[in-house]
Design an enzyme around this catalytic site. Structure first.
Site, mmCIF file in Angstrom:
data_model
loop_
_atom_site.group_PDB
_atom_site.id
_atom_site.type_symbol
_atom_site.label_atom_id
_atom_site.label_comp_id
_atom_site.label_asym_id
_atom_site.label_seq_id
_atom_site.Cartn_x
_atom_site.Cartn_y
_atom_site.Cartn_z
ATOM 1 N N GLY A 77 0.663 -1.067 0.124
ATOM 2 C CA GLY A 77 0.188 -0.161 -0.045
ATOM 3 C C GLY A 77 0.871 1.292 0.076
ATOM 4 N N HIS A 133 0.712 1.144 -13.353
ATOM 5 C CA HIS A 133 1.309 -0.253 -13.601
ATOM 6 C C HIS A 133 2.912 0.234 -13.670
ATOM 7 C CE1 HIS A 133 2.124 -4.143 -15.573
ATOM 8 N NE2 HIS A 133 2.917 -3.442 -16.182
ATOM 9 N N ASP A 146 -4.237 -4.338 -17.425
ATOM 10 C CA ASP A 146 -3.553 -3.676 -18.286
ATOM 11 C C ASP A 146 -3.883 -3.172 -19.398
ATOM 12 O OD1 ASP A 146 -1.849 -3.872 -16.059
ATOM 13 O OD2 ASP A 146 -0.653 -5.442 -16.526
ATOM 14 N N GLU A 155 6.116 6.337 -9.395
ATOM 15 C CA GLU A 155 4.522 6.045 -9.050
ATOM 16 C C GLU A 155 4.082 6.935 -8.005
ATOM 17 O OE1 GLU A 155 3.516 1.894 -8.882
ATOM 18 O OE2 GLU A 155 5.746 1.389 -9.328
#
Ligand code: GRF
Length: 224
Positions: free
Chosen positions: A15, A113, A154, A183
């Site tokens: 997380g 992703h 995806d 990310e």
């Protein structure tokens, strides 16, 4: 719509992306969205403790047929309804989102992703499998992708991507850490962009301006 949009984050793992989303909202003066619900398929997901620490409702929704005879869709839809969720953010969620949920939230489910899709994506391409495949391929550039999610892994329109160099001698672990740091910066910015569009009544469209400066090998090295 003036109220902040209510997001549900679906996560199966540690997380850290969930944490980046929560921290981004907490640091915003007038956030246009917030995390109102966390859903996981695994009772041991680190995402659960993170949600609890921030007073966010967190629920485990089993996906195995022996645990949930009709599959996860009825419970997921009930939770999303109860919490009046506007936007679903997949952040390391390893299960497919059931088609009824995709149908209800079409254009409002995002996924992150850890590679530049459509390269290194699809079934089985998650976590360290992705970074191992990138290193083994000899690719010199990888990155992070945020895209609209549907019922196929995806797939879905790409909203934003950010490149990350693959350095000589990189291990999958070193590469994973470098991509994960990107990310954490990229996902909240894309959610801001999508939340603004949805609040105006528009569809989520790709970001046409870079959310932050392009990395160079040197600055990436320095930030490690
Ligand atoms: C991230 O690399 C994300 O892109 C992928 O799974 C990983 C989740 O990491 N889908 P975390 O649970 O957010 O730390």
């Amino acid at each position: 719509m003036n109220r902040p949009l209510r997001a549900a984050v679906f996560a199966s793992g540690g997380g850290s992306n969930l944490q980046a989303l929560i921290d981004h909202v907490a640091a915003s003066d007038a956030p246009s969205w917030g995390v109102s619900l966390v859903v996981t398929d695994r009772p041991d997901a680190g995402a659960l403790a993170r949600a609890e620490r921030h007073g966010i409702r967190a629920e485990v929704v089993a996906t195995r047929p022996e645990d949930e005879a009709d599959g996860p869709a009825p419970r997921l839809l009930a939770l999303l309804d109860e919490e009046r969720i506007d936007l679903v953010l997949l952040a390391g969620y390893l299960k497919l989102v059931p088609p009824t949920v995709v149908g209800r939230y079409a254009g409002r489910i995002l996924n992150i992703h850890p590679a530049l899709l459509p390269a290194f994506g699809g079934k089985g391409m998650y976590g360290m499998h992705v970074h191992r495949a990138v290193v083994e391929s000899g690719a010199r550039v990888t990155g992070a992708t945020v895209h609209l999610a549907d019922e196929v892994y995806d797939r879905g329109r790409i909203l934003a991507q950010w490149p990350v160099p693959v350095l000589a001698g990189d291990t999958p672990e070193a590469l994973a850490a470098r991509v994960l740091a990107v990310e954490h910066r990229l996902y909240p910015k894309v959610v801001d962009h999508v939340a603004s569009a949805l609040a105006r009544g528009d569809d989520a469209t790709p970001m046409d301006t870079p959310p932050f400066p392009l990395p160079t090998t040197r600055s990436t090295e320095e930030s490690r």
